[in-house]
Write a protein that holds these residues in place. Structure first.
Motif, PDB file in Angstrom:
ATOM      1  N   TRP A   1       1.758   8.984  -6.425  1.00 55.51           N
ATOM      2  CA  TRP A   1       1.981  10.409  -6.199  1.00 55.51           C
ATOM      3  C   TRP A   1       3.460  10.776  -6.259  1.00 55.51           C
TER       4      TRP A   1
ATOM      5  N   LEU B   1      -0.082   7.614   6.438  1.00 58.75           N
ATOM      6  CA  LEU B   1      -0.022   6.234   5.953  1.00 58.75           C
ATOM      7  C   LEU B   1       0.361   5.278   7.079  1.00 58.75           C
TER       8      LEU B   1
ATOM      9  N   LEU C   1       2.331  13.012   4.950  1.00 58.41           N
ATOM     10  CA  LEU C   1       1.660  11.920   4.239  1.00 58.41           C
ATOM     11  C   LEU C   1       2.143  10.566   4.749  1.00 58.41           C
TER      12      LEU C   1
ATOM     13  N   VAL D   1       0.899   4.043  -3.006  1.00 63.37           N
ATOM     14  CA  VAL D   1       0.617   5.467  -2.795  1.00 63.37           C
ATOM     15  C   VAL D   1       1.815   6.310  -3.220  1.00 63.37           C
TER      16      VAL D   1
ATOM     17  N   VAL E   1       0.835  -1.204   0.000  1.00 61.35           N
ATOM     18  CA  VAL E   1       0.000   0.000   0.000  1.00 61.35           C
ATOM     19  C   VAL E   1       0.872   1.258   0.000  1.00 61.35           C
TER      20      VAL E   1
END
Length: 181
Positions: free
Chosen positions: A106, A125, A121, A102, A98
């Protein structure tokens, strides 16, 4: 007259070796640190340390050198860590995939924004992945468990990221033509 032998093959081989080392360095870093934490050092909360180092390393290298941290490498790292770590089965592998997804999605924006925003971020996460691991643990044990280990794990992941990012940034810049290889 004697001909001078060209040093081009040596240079080519040195560049190839340098390229291979740079490609496997992040994966080897995670695995070596995990073996050290689980076998040699064995600190209190070692599962949190393993999670933090793995997530931070995958996050950083996926953003700044995605060729060194592709999905296959992340999957294989996750499998190795799952056999060593004592977290609920599959949660560490899921978390790494994951985080990789992500960061890959990005990547361009994260590589050009302020460090603090990327760090934020990563913290979000880490909180989400810690929550998933806590939820799976609760389901596995069939009872509610304290949430403090998940919060500790997320705080540790967020807390050591600046140190690891500084180390990785230095490693990215060393060597001849590091970004051109």
């Amino acid at each position: 007259m004697r001909e001078r032998r060209s040093s081009a093959p040596t240079t080519i081989y040195q560049r190839r070796l340098d390229s291979v080392i740079r490609a496997v360095l992040p994966s080897l870093f995670i695995i070596v640190v995990t073996f050290l934490l689980t076998g040699v050092i064995s600190p209190v909360g070692k599962e949190g340390f393993v999670f933090a180092v793995a997530v931070d390393t995958v996050f950083y290298w996926t953003i700044f050198r995605p060729a060194s941290m592709d999905a296959t490498a992340v999957f294989l790292i996750g499998l190795v860590l799952e056999t060593i770590n004592f977290s609920p089965p599959g949660t560490l592998l899921f978390s790494l995939l994951v985080v990789h997804g992500v960061a890959q999605m990005w990547r361009y924006g994260l590589s050009h924004i302020n460090f603090i925003l990327a760090w934020l971020l990563l913290t979000l996460l880490a909180l989400a992945m810690g929550g998933v691991e806590w939820l799976v643990s609760c389901i596995n044990m069939a009872r509610g468990l304290p949430v403090t280990p998940a919060i500790f794990q997320a705080a540790l992941t967020s807390g050591i990221y600046p140190i690891l990012a500084t180390l990785f940034g230095w490693l990215r810049r060393i060597g001849a033509d590091a970004e051109d290889i």
